[in-house]
Design an enzyme around this catalytic site. Structure first.
Site, PDB file in Angstrom:
ATOM      1  N   TYR A   1     -23.829  -8.910 -19.919  1.00 16.83           N
ATOM      2  CA  TYR A   1     -24.415  -7.575 -19.947  1.00 16.83           C
ATOM      3  C   TYR A   1     -25.919  -7.798 -19.927  1.00 16.83           C
ATOM      4  CZ  TYR A   1     -19.803  -6.253 -21.737  1.00 16.83           C
ATOM      5  OH  TYR A   1     -18.458  -6.060 -21.898  1.00 16.83           O
TER       6      TYR A   1
ATOM      7  N   ASP B   1     -20.346  -1.382 -15.923  1.00 15.52           N
ATOM      8  CA  ASP B   1     -19.647  -0.155 -16.332  1.00 15.52           C
ATOM      9  C   ASP B   1     -19.854   0.140 -17.806  1.00 15.52           C
ATOM     10  OD1 ASP B   1     -18.089  -2.037 -17.632  1.00 15.52           O
ATOM     11  OD2 ASP B   1     -16.351  -1.793 -16.317  1.00 15.52           O
TER      12      ASP B   1
ATOM     13  N   HIS C   1     -12.785  -2.033 -16.291  1.00 19.19           N
ATOM     14  CA  HIS C   1     -12.870  -2.685 -17.600  1.00 19.19           C
ATOM     15  C   HIS C   1     -11.512  -2.630 -18.301  1.00 19.19           C
ATOM     16  CE1 HIS C   1     -16.507  -3.965 -20.128  1.00 19.19           C
ATOM     17  NE2 HIS C   1     -15.463  -4.380 -20.815  1.00 19.19           N
TER      18      HIS C   1
END
Lengths: 343, 343, 343, 343
Positions: D128, D156, D241
């Site tokens: 991330y 996402d 996800h």
């Protein structure tokens, strides 16, 4: 029992409420096909997130017909709050004010519109146009005087829908001490009249009688939406009365695109029916609604904990909505696009 | 047990009836796919109400093929009413007369057409054209003499459908004292013949033999509907025999628009199969039917309370239909439009 | 327990069979999605009857690739009949002969093709082309000598499908005394080889090696159907091996129209997979099949009562087929039209 | 309990794991609509095999973004493996190396990327992007130094999805001794920041910061896919996800064709979400994916037997994939065509 979402509130409310009152709030017309369809349609529609939009947390606050709202969620007009909580609509109104959202006070409230207004929040007033136009006018005047900022005319009720749970429970009268407070005059409580004779002329008459914006609630056919706009109406609520009137009407979210197409942005559209999740709100916004109205979950919150319960319902939904907008890549409701909803 | 809708009557009837007779009335052919499809299709179709039409309560009464009817609902022809109630079709006919609706008397009734006619209501006569045309003619003459106002020829029965519930119950003969009263002559009860040899020529012959309007019952294919109209038939009933003949035929309400398209209003269309709610009637009317026919629910009413039971079934359905029309914004069946039904 | 339809036979067979053998016959590959889809697709398709055709009882008899058959139903090739009944395929073959239908004898039979042929009925021979072409040729010669009238090459098995019920039952070997009788030579039982190396060239080779008509079984893609016809193949069987090979292949009845379109009548089409009712047969015929093949229900009949059980299965299906054709208004399979099947 | 497919592993893992940890791995966001949709969509899509292709066993091995893989299946990045097995990601990585497949190591691993790399297999690193770009850069440098061959940026997650199973279990902190090992510096474990402020500019910055190929994981909208390619990204992972972020997003396999259309082969596409069967992999490959990534089943294997469990999961899936390709007539993933998947 801890609550984590709006459906949990229904479970808790079911435990707290008199089963007959629970059924009154929870039920829909006849086979409850529409009641189920409203929620099922939201579940069936899928949301396509956008990515990497690069902004801060989404702005939920905005205006609906000139009224500030801390999020695009209103309290739908629902009847008889004192069946759920002793203070009735007063508790609901306090929660709405504290949450900064608009409450659409129902004509069939169990305290008066003036008492509801005492809570100090932003109110709209919902009414069924009564064949006795003098009485209707007096209601409008009271709503204006109480500071209501819009009138919501329910137009899906030329007659009362068939509630079989109510019939099976033999629930036809409010318990002693609870009554339609707005309908009381000279000692008596006036009956509410739902009449098929109410027509576009009555709506035109009402628009001429008041300076307040007038919305029609219960529009599902595009031709009616077009006529409403032509008629000078200020907003529409796509609604099937939470599945309580004509059974087997389509889910409201399935009608929204059809209505939005014909209205083409000339007046704001709202929607109610089956909103239980932040993602439901997002879907309605993406498909053209300016805001949604929340019905039963507010009653479950009220039944569970009065104003605190309603506050918690609103806070949960706000959190979900903020999360859903963020995950959709939208920094505000207006950033959503209809291609983000797929069948 | 109190009854609030037509399905409640089935539950009560199941308790009252001999299980073998209940199964006879309730069952469909083979896997009962069509039986379930008829009801499911009505549930799947959605109704879009119109608003603010401004009229009084809807007018239900009208004419079907020249016969007055207090509502656009007829009694479908069903066999063997004495299995449900001692008086049999006499009770049914009294209820129909009092309700002001047309009863389509079945050829396979357990009292004679003359005895049914004694009740004094409006009758149509249903028949299977028998290969013995002399006998068929004699039936037609009796129906005419008894005052029947139309003939309904069942055309979906070139053979008997496969009823497996009946097979499992070993139900192949009527109990002693109950028989096909119309089939009795010179001491014997004639067997009913269902023959694939019956053809359009027989229908033409019948049309030439009688002054009465002739309807075909059991039309599902548009080419057959077109041919029927060309053949001079006076009306069509879109029917799959309540799911009792060919299993896996489509739901009737799903075939109605196809048939209506090809017929183009040249003759009236009726529909039976799966009608259980006022909204079902409204959907059929909106999609082009002049009226619907009600089958099993009449039998459940009969089993529960004879003529009173049938009367209550009709009264419940009438109430639902009036409510549904009102909520649809229609002041009569003719005011409905097909865009009010969405898939 | 009395039996009224083909599914009843499965219930009875389940009680009679060793559960491991029952699972072998009943199961499909992996999640059994295709196994369920085959039956569900027939149920989903609806049949639209035609009316007033005016003819006698339908003619079921006809020819399939030059072989007379008393109805358009063949016995699909299925393996290991001695797991179901001591006599194995001999019993099946007797029932087929007495019913006047074609039996497609499986290469993996538990008695030899010569022993099956001794029953005297019309046989086709199914084979997996073996990489050892000499051995394949010897099988073909034996089939020819035994009087088989066509060869059916299974082409959906470049490898064995994954049968998890079999794995869970640890069922990997036939019990003592039961073996693939056709595979026995010089004292040993040869292993069957399923190889991805088998190609169109092998099919061409086979067509050149025999005078018998050659059909391909397991065609689902239209391009393959076209290539097969170009290759000189004499017929196709639309099949997914009863859901036993690649799981999640489409239902065969859903692929039939696609295949029929591309083949355009140049060779006859057959179909297997999920046929349980006369109406299933009618749907396949209407959509372009010359006949269907029946797999598991034959095994259930065999398990329940040997040749008598198979005879009863065929007799039940024949009765249903005759009834369904009559109710569809068809005096023969060829009178059905594809517009009689609707989605 | 013996295991025959990937779902069996979940059943076994459920028995072995602390229920709270099981819920953490198994759950999805909110109503878990997307979680269910991912698997349901694979089941709904049908595979049409091709026949008689004439080749040897299929070749599964190939390259993904320049990295060899023994089959087109990668290990999706999943967090907190030490909740499933004491060694955590070290065991997973050994199994991946021995199976010859690429492991996408998660930023939220419970051992460091350097420790994971010690297993010696092919690694990609998932991250991330953190608002603290200096820290992000340090992570990238560590991944590069550890020999990772690509970077996978999860896009996402501008916020954390709502996991209600976790809320109900009050599971908000890792147990003592388990932590995000990559986030540890100078004595503290840094919090992971999921921020809506991450934008395309951050992706561009990252692409400029590293020589490694950069993939975006979590692309569902075609406009985002187009922008990613324009932005110079080297590959996309169509992912929701695993249904853990925004609930009611569409199934990934349903979005793949839309994304494949717009990307037009300019960069490789991967997909994760709901892959449980070899046929699922085949469907993704046929619809345009270069490979799929496997998430939860790897965790179930890990929970059941550490590296051996993961190895068995991969071996089962490899066997199914080989079988499915063979039965589809494909000698390699590239031989599949999109017309082999039908709705």
């Amino acid at each position: 029992m801890e609550v984590f979402n709006l459906r949990d509130f229904e479970d808790m409310a079911r435990e707290k409420l008199d089963p007959v009152f629970y059924d009154y709030f929870a039920s829909g017309a006849q086979d409850e096909v529409t009641l189920a369809a409203n929620e099922a349609a939201f579940r069936r529609l899928a949301l396509v997130p956008r990515i990497l939009r690069g902004h801060g947390p989404p702005q939920l606050a905005g205006r609906v017909l000139g009224c500030e709202s801390s999020m695009p969620v209103l309290l739908a007009p629902t009847a008889f709050h004192r069946l759920a909580w002793p203070e009735g609509e007063a508790a609901t109104a306090r929660a709405a004010r504290e949450a900064g959202v608009i409450m659409i006070a129902a004509m069939l409230s169990t305290i008066t519109i003036e008492e509801i207004a005492a809570a100090g929040g932003t109110l709209w007033f919902q009414l069924y146009i009564q064949p006795d136009l003098g009485f209707t006018k007096s209601l409008v005047r009271r709503a204006e005087a109480a500071g209501c900022r819009a009138l919501v005319v329910t137009v899906d009720s030329p007659a009362l829908g068939r509630n079989e749970r109510g019939d099976r429970n033999d629930f036809h009268d409010l318990p002693p001490g609870i009554f339609c407070a707005n309908m009381r005059g000279d000692g008596n409580v006036r009956q509410v009249r739902l009449s098929p004779e109410i027509s576009w002329r009555h709506v035109e008459w009402l628009c001429g009688e008041t300076q307040l914006p007038v919305l029609l609630k219960g529009v599902l056919h595009p031709a009616d939406a077009a006529q409403a706009v032509d008629c000078g109406v200020d907003g529409l609520i796509v609604s099937n009365h939470g599945g309580r009137q004509l059974d087997t009407t389509p889910a409201t979210i399935d009608r929204l695109p059809v209505i939005a197409d014909v209205v083409g942005g000339r007046v704001p559209l709202l929607l109610d029916g089956g909103v239980r999740r932040g993602t439901d709100v997002v879907k309605a916004l993406a498909l053209g609604a300016s805001a949604v109205a929340l019905g039963r979950p507010v009653l479950w919150g009220l039944a569970v904990g009065g104003a605190d319960g309603v506050a918690r319902v609103l806070s949960l939904l706000r959190g979900e909505l903020e999360n859903a907008l963020t995950l959709c890549g939208a920094d505000s409701p207006g950033a959503l696009t209809k291609d983000q909803v797929v069948g």
